[in-house]
Motif scaffolding. Structure first.
Motif, PDB file in Angstrom:
ATOM      1  N   MET A   1       0.822  -1.199   0.000  1.00 25.54           N
ATOM      2  CA  MET A   1       0.000   0.000   0.000  1.00 25.54           C
ATOM      3  C   MET A   1       0.864   1.260   0.000  1.00 25.54           C
ATOM      4  O   MET A   1       0.661   2.164  -0.804  1.00 25.54           O
ATOM      5  N   TRP A   2       1.845   1.313   0.922  1.00 26.64           N
ATOM      6  CA  TRP A   2       2.683   2.504   1.007  1.00 26.64           C
ATOM      7  C   TRP A   2       3.551   2.674  -0.226  1.00 26.64           C
ATOM      8  O   TRP A   2       3.880   3.799  -0.608  1.00 26.64           O
ATOM      9  N   SER A   3       3.932   1.563  -0.858  1.00 26.09           N
ATOM     10  CA  SER A   3       4.761   1.683  -2.058  1.00 26.09           C
ATOM     11  C   SER A   3       3.989   2.380  -3.179  1.00 26.09           C
ATOM     12  O   SER A   3       4.565   3.170  -3.937  1.00 26.09           O
ATOM     13  N   ILE A   4       2.699   2.117  -3.265  1.00 23.55           N
ATOM     14  CA  ILE A   4       1.879   2.775  -4.290  1.00 23.55           C
ATOM     15  C   ILE A   4       1.787   4.272  -4.007  1.00 23.55           C
ATOM     16  O   ILE A   4       1.874   5.103  -4.915  1.00 23.55           O
TER      17      ILE A   4
ATOM     18  N   LEU B   1       4.004   6.072  -2.404  1.00 23.94           N
ATOM     19  CA  LEU B   1       5.308   6.673  -2.690  1.00 23.94           C
ATOM     20  C   LEU B   1       5.554   6.814  -4.189  1.00 23.94           C
ATOM     21  O   LEU B   1       6.161   7.786  -4.638  1.00 23.94           O
ATOM     22  N   MET B   2       5.078   5.849  -4.981  1.00 24.09           N
ATOM     23  CA  MET B   2       5.217   5.971  -6.437  1.00 24.09           C
ATOM     24  C   MET B   2       4.381   7.137  -6.967  1.00 24.09           C
ATOM     25  O   MET B   2       4.814   7.852  -7.872  1.00 24.09           O
ATOM     26  N   GLY B   3       3.198   7.325  -6.408  1.00 26.40           N
ATOM     27  CA  GLY B   3       2.382   8.469  -6.799  1.00 26.40           C
ATOM     28  C   GLY B   3       3.044   9.786  -6.434  1.00 26.40           C
ATOM     29  O   GLY B   3       3.011  10.749  -7.200  1.00 26.40           O
TER      30      GLY B   3
ATOM     31  N   VAL C   1      15.672  14.669  -7.264  1.00 26.64           N
ATOM     32  CA  VAL C   1      16.308  13.876  -6.209  1.00 26.64           C
ATOM     33  C   VAL C   1      15.262  13.328  -5.246  1.00 26.64           C
ATOM     34  O   VAL C   1      15.304  12.152  -4.859  1.00 26.64           O
ATOM     35  N   LEU C   2      14.313  14.160  -4.858  1.00 25.47           N
ATOM     36  CA  LEU C   2      13.248  13.696  -3.964  1.00 25.47           C
ATOM     37  C   LEU C   2      12.402  12.611  -4.621  1.00 25.47           C
ATOM     38  O   LEU C   2      11.986  11.647  -3.964  1.00 25.47           O
ATOM     39  N   ALA C   3      12.149  12.738  -5.921  1.00 22.82           N
ATOM     40  CA  ALA C   3      11.391  11.707  -6.630  1.00 22.82           C
ATOM     41  C   ALA C   3      12.175  10.400  -6.652  1.00 22.82           C
ATOM     42  O   ALA C   3      11.599   9.315  -6.443  1.00 22.82           O
ATOM     43  N   GLY C   4      13.481  10.479  -6.883  1.00 15.40           N
ATOM     44  CA  GLY C   4      14.305   9.280  -6.864  1.00 15.40           C
ATOM     45  C   GLY C   4      14.322   8.623  -5.498  1.00 15.40           C
ATOM     46  O   GLY C   4      14.250   7.393  -5.387  1.00 15.40           O
ATOM     47  N   MET C   5      14.401   9.424  -4.454  1.00 13.71           N
ATOM     48  CA  MET C   5      14.382   8.872  -3.101  1.00 13.71           C
ATOM     49  C   MET C   5      13.036   8.216  -2.795  1.00 13.71           C
ATOM     50  O   MET C   5      12.981   7.181  -2.126  1.00 13.71           O
ATOM     51  N   SER C   6      11.967   8.794  -3.290  1.00 16.03           N
ATOM     52  CA  SER C   6      10.644   8.216  -3.089  1.00 16.03           C
ATOM     53  C   SER C   6      10.525   6.866  -3.798  1.00 16.03           C
ATOM     54  O   SER C   6       9.980   5.908  -3.243  1.00 16.03           O
ATOM     55  N   LEU C   7      11.054   6.778  -5.022  1.00 22.77           N
ATOM     56  CA  LEU C   7      11.020   5.499  -5.736  1.00 22.77           C
ATOM     57  C   LEU C   7      11.896   4.460  -5.053  1.00 22.77           C
ATOM     58  O   LEU C   7      11.537   3.278  -4.991  1.00 22.77           O
ATOM     59  N   LEU C   8      13.033   4.880  -4.532  1.00 21.41           N
ATOM     60  CA  LEU C   8      13.901   3.954  -3.813  1.00 21.41           C
ATOM     61  C   LEU C   8      13.201   3.431  -2.563  1.00 21.41           C
ATOM     62  O   LEU C   8      13.252   2.232  -2.263  1.00 21.41           O
TER      63      LEU C   8
ATOM     64  N   LEU D   1      10.411  -1.034   0.274  1.00 26.18           N
ATOM     65  CA  LEU D   1       9.233  -1.556   0.965  1.00 26.18           C
ATOM     66  C   LEU D   1       8.714  -2.850   0.348  1.00 26.18           C
ATOM     67  O   LEU D   1       7.979  -3.589   0.987  1.00 26.18           O
ATOM     68  N   THR D   2       9.080  -3.108  -0.924  1.00 22.66           N
ATOM     69  CA  THR D   2       8.601  -4.325  -1.572  1.00 22.66           C
ATOM     70  C   THR D   2       9.524  -5.513  -1.305  1.00 22.66           C
ATOM     71  O   THR D   2       9.173  -6.642  -1.665  1.00 22.66           O
ATOM     72  N   LEU D   3      10.681  -5.300  -0.707  1.00 22.22           N
ATOM     73  CA  LEU D   3      11.591  -6.401  -0.434  1.00 22.22           C
ATOM     74  C   LEU D   3      11.023  -7.310   0.643  1.00 22.22           C
ATOM     75  O   LEU D   3      10.284  -6.854   1.518  1.00 22.22           O
TER      76      LEU D   3
END
Length: 52
Positions: free
Chosen positions: A1-4, A6-8, A35-42, A47-49
């Motif tokens: 849920m949180w990964s979605i 963060l991707m948004g 940079v913030l977008a990259g950190m959010s994707l990371l 979180l999916t690991l």
């Protein structure tokens, strides 16, 4: 849920950076948004690991 979520957020940040580019804002603001977008994707990926 949180990964979605963060991707948004990453998508919104990239959109903001592109908007700043069109408005001829300072380069550091665009870089900061990317940079913030990259950190959010990371964070979304981490979180999916397994184990989280």
């Amino acid at each position: 849920m949180w990964s979605i979520v963060l991707m948004g957020l990453a998508g919104l940040l990239v959109g903001g950076a592109l908007s700043f580019r069109q408005q001829d804002k300072p380069l550091w603001t665009q870089i900061a948004f990317y940079v913030l977008a990259g950190m959010s994707l990371l964070a979304a990926y981490l979180l999916t690991l397994p184990g989280n």
